[in-house]
Design a protein around this motif. Structure first.
Motif, PDB file in Angstrom:
ATOM      1  N   UNK A 234       0.850  -1.196   0.000  1.00  0.00           N
ATOM      2  CA  UNK A 234       0.000   0.000   0.000  1.00  0.00           C
ATOM      3  C   UNK A 234       0.885   1.245   0.000  1.00  0.00           C
ATOM      4  N   UNK A 235       0.593   2.210  -0.879  1.00  0.00           N
ATOM      5  CA  UNK A 235       1.380   3.429  -0.950  1.00  0.00           C
ATOM      6  C   UNK A 235       1.170   4.277   0.294  1.00  0.00           C
ATOM      7  N   UNK A 236       2.067   5.225   0.510  1.00  0.00           N
ATOM      8  CA  UNK A 236       1.944   6.089   1.686  1.00  0.00           C
ATOM      9  C   UNK A 236       0.654   6.905   1.626  1.00  0.00           C
ATOM     10  N   UNK A 237       0.279   7.357   0.409  1.00  0.00           N
ATOM     11  CA  UNK A 237      -0.953   8.133   0.273  1.00  0.00           C
ATOM     12  C   UNK A 237      -2.164   7.267   0.593  1.00  0.00           C
ATOM     13  N   UNK A 238      -2.158   6.020   0.137  1.00  0.00           N
ATOM     14  CA  UNK A 238      -3.281   5.125   0.393  1.00  0.00           C
ATOM     15  C   UNK A 238      -3.396   4.795   1.874  1.00  0.00           C
ATOM     16  N   UNK A 239      -2.270   4.526   2.516  1.00  0.00           N
ATOM     17  CA  UNK A 239      -2.313   4.206   3.948  1.00  0.00           C
ATOM     18  C   UNK A 239      -2.724   5.432   4.750  1.00  0.00           C
ATOM     19  N   UNK A 240      -2.295   6.628   4.310  1.00  0.00           N
ATOM     20  CA  UNK A 240      -2.651   7.853   5.026  1.00  0.00           C
ATOM     21  C   UNK A 240      -4.147   8.117   4.960  1.00  0.00           C
ATOM     22  N   UNK A 241      -4.761   7.944   3.795  1.00  0.00           N
ATOM     23  CA  UNK A 241      -6.194   8.227   3.680  1.00  0.00           C
ATOM     24  C   UNK A 241      -7.012   7.186   4.425  1.00  0.00           C
ATOM     25  N   UNK A 242      -6.562   5.955   4.440  1.00  0.00           N
ATOM     26  CA  UNK A 242      -7.277   4.916   5.186  1.00  0.00           C
ATOM     27  C   UNK A 242      -7.247   5.222   6.676  1.00  0.00           C
TER      28      UNK A 242
END
Length: 385
Positions: A1-9
């Motif tokens: 999971x990308x940093x952006x994806x993990x951040x939004x989750x």
């Protein structure tokens, strides 16, 4: 999971944990304010009545793109009917469940993450990017965006265009965007009669009898005012109330509640005049009409923003979204009538306001990238940043 994806989750989960049923914000804006200040945005908080509002901006001059959303949610309903508690974010079957998962804490989280990444990459960007959030969208909407717009106008901070994170998609992310909305009018027709014993009452005194032809006429109205962007205006009767509940008493009053969803071709004053003429023509007896406009129709959006949204969806999702004006109302009703182009792009709306509301994890992962691309494209002057 990308940093952006993990951040939004993670941020979406944190927001869902806060039981922010209208007008409560439950600390959502505190969390968001801290993050926006950390990337250099100027943040102003305004509390009006019981409602919390936040306005954050970055940039000094040039084209101004506003992101618009809300942190409040509708009540969860019967808790025992939820598969997992509504304010405990839960992942299963490729989805994130919780009240607000689709409407619209996921979009709010994606806005924040997109802004963080964009401002980290482009701290000296051209133009202005802002975020307006309220805790009063799902309720009366009296002390949220409705009061913030005049304040922004006084400050000279009205945007040139507005991207709204409402859940606009129908089957898959980005398959549909809203480029305008119909207006909403709520009316209450009261017809007076004379209460009496059913064995002796004169039928002419019974407002339910006298209003029968009028009810039929209301249900058969055809406005024939649709165009290429808007469906025809529609009237729907939502409640008919009369009587005391007793079987042997005729009603002294009949109340008919109806709602109109009107397009720009039928302004509220024109519709009111037509409805009053119809009531008079059907002569139901003594009557009054309470007429309340809760939203003015706006759109279709023109200019750069719709083109940028279309280009970003084509590039990132491989599809051109259908542009429509369907659905109910949104806070765009306070900006669109001022001539500000408003486009709504957000998650699939299949489960909004329902038990077990959810968003697909794949949708959630893509949202920040879409919003980042739209911000970059709009402020840079290209179709896609």
């Amino acid at each position: 999971m990308t940093s952006r994806a993990s951040a939004v989750l993670e941020l979406t989960r944190e927001l869902i944990r806060r039981a922010s049923v209208t007008p409560e914000d439950a600390g959502c804006l505190d969390l968001i304010e801290h993050r926006l200040r950390a990337v250099g945005m100027r943040v102003e908080r305004r509390r009006v009545g019981e409602v919390d509002n936040l306005f954050a901006r970055h940039g000094e001059s040039g084209p101004h793109l506003m992101l618009l959303g809300h942190t409040d949610v509708v009540p969860p309903g019967p808790l025992e009917e939820w598969t997992s508690p509504p304010f405990e974010p839960t992942e299963r079957n490729g989805c994130l469940f919780g009240r607000g998962a689709a409407d619209m804490k996921s979009s709010v989280a994606a806005f924040v993450v997109a802004l963080e990444h964009y401002l980290h990459e482009q701290p000296d960007h051209s133009g202005i990017v802002s975020l307006l959030l309220t805790s009063d969208e799902e309720g009366p909407a009296e002390h949220g965006v409705r009061v913030m717009v005049p304040w922004l106008q006084d400050q000279g901070l009205l945007p040139d265009a507005c991207l709204i994170g409402e859940p606009s998609s129908l089957e898959t992310l980005g398959d549909n965007v809203r480029i305008g909305r119909r207006g909403s009018i709520q009316a209450i027709l009261s017809v007076r009669g004379r209460q009496g014993h059913t064995a002796y009452a004169d039928p002419a005194d019974n407002p339910a009898h006298r209003a029968g032809p009028l009810l039929a006429a209301l249900g058969q109205l055809d406005f024939e005012d649709g165009d290429a962007h808007f469906p025809p205006t529609r009237l729907q009767i939502s409640n008919v109330q009369a009587g005391t509940g007793a079987e042997n008493v005729t009603p002294g009053e009949l109340k008919v509640l109806f709602n109109l969803r009107n397009n720009p071709n039928s302004p509220a004053d024109v519709l009111e005049a037509r409805l009053r003429a119809l009531i008079e023509a059907n002569d139901p007896g003594p009557w009054t009409l309470d007429w309340r406009v809760s939203g003015v129709p706006f759109g279709p959006a023109t200019g750069r923003l719709p083109a940028v949204v279309d280009a970003v969806c084509r590039s990132q999702l491989g599809r051109a979204p259908v542009q429509d004006t369907g659905g109910g109302t949104s806070d765009g009703r306070f900006l669109g009538p001022l001539g500000i182009p408003c486009v709504e792009l957000g998650p699939v709306n299949r489960t909004i306001h329902r038990i077990d509301e959810c968003i697909g994890l794949d949708e959630l992962e893509r949202l920040p990238g879409l919003y980042h691309g739209i911000i970059a494209g709009y402020l840079s002057g290209s179709e896609e940043g």
